[in-house]
Write an enzyme that holds these catalytic residues in place. Structure first.
Site, mmCIF file in Angstrom:
data_model
loop_
_atom_site.group_PDB
_atom_site.id
_atom_site.type_symbol
_atom_site.label_atom_id
_atom_site.label_comp_id
_atom_site.label_asym_id
_atom_site.label_seq_id
_atom_site.Cartn_x
_atom_site.Cartn_y
_atom_site.Cartn_z
ATOM 1 N N GLY A 118 0.814 -1.204 0.000
ATOM 2 C CA GLY A 118 0.000 0.000 0.000
ATOM 3 C C GLY A 118 0.848 1.255 0.000
ATOM 4 O O GLY A 118 2.021 1.228 -0.378
ATOM 5 N N CYS A 119 0.263 2.351 0.420
ATOM 6 C CA CYS A 119 0.956 3.647 0.412
ATOM 7 C C CYS A 119 2.254 3.584 1.211
ATOM 8 O O CYS A 119 2.267 3.197 2.375
ATOM 9 C CB CYS A 119 0.038 4.718 1.003
ATOM 10 S SG CYS A 119 0.808 6.348 1.117
#
EC number: 1.8.4.11
Length: 217
Positions: free
Chosen positions: A49-50
């Site tokens: 993810g981020c």
């Protein structure tokens, strides 16, 4: 028109808390010191993810000296934040984790990786979706590959009922992200995405694995 307005409102709200919605103007101007690992330092690579979230999580772990945000997993040379945002470079937002193997093992880092995101989500971690946010555990040796695969087999059997979609990929090239992404959560605690997503995700991890944290955490 009545239906369109709430749809646009939802879409706008999503962009405000999306990792990719960041404007460089929002950044804290504090300069970042270049990290120089010592001769005993090892490095591992993970994507989940981020990278603002992932970097902060690994930096909270005892034995981790530094975590650097970047891009890996694709074939495009010299990717940028803007280019990987298209989802067409093949790269994922990735974090290089520099660690002292005398204080924390690769196996523990794999536990941190799987314990801090949802490995059954295809191409994303809420609220960020796209191939650039997919779950990847990179290995550099056959021993590391086995550690990752054994962890997946155990979790698939005991927790996820065979639904893990994490890619197990041999590491080849890591491109360090632009300077303003490094230590982003730490330097921008009041940024919208950080407050809504990054900090809650970090706190959830800390609550789940208190025994793995640095003393100051």
């Amino acid at each position: 028109m009545k239906l369109l307005k709430p749809i646009l409102s939802i879409a706008f709200s999503f962009l405000l808390i999306s990792c990719f919605s960041f404007s460089k103007k929002e950044e804290n101007e504090t300069l970042i010191k270049t990290y120089k690992p010592n001769k005993n330092t090892k490095v591992a690579y993970f994507a989940s993810g981020c990278f603002w979230c992932v970097e902060a999580i690994f930096e909270s772990v005892a034995g981790v000296e530094e975590a650097v945000s970047g891009y890996a997993g694709g074939e495009t040379k010299n990717p940028t934040y803007q280019s990987i945002g298209t989802g067409k470079t093949g790269h994922a937002e990735t974090v290089a984790v520099y660690y002292n193997p005398k204080e924390v093992s690769f196996e523990t880092l794999v536990t941190v990786f799987f314990g801090s995101h949802n490995p059954t989500t295809k191409n994303g971690q809420h609220p960020d979706y796209g191939t650039q946010y997919r779950s990847i555990a990179f290995y550099q040796t056959e021993k590391e590959k086995k550690i990752i695969e054994d962890k997946i087999a155990k979790l698939n059997k005991e927790v996820y009922d065979g639904k893990i979609v994490t890619e197990v990929t041999q590491h080849s090239k890591f491109y360090e992200a632009e300077e303003y992404h490094q230590d982003f959560e730490k330097r921008n605690p009041n940024q919208g995405y950080v407050k809504a997503v990054s900090i809650p995700r970090l706190n959830k991890f800390k609550k789940k694995f208190p025994e793995l944290l640095k003393e100051k955490n």
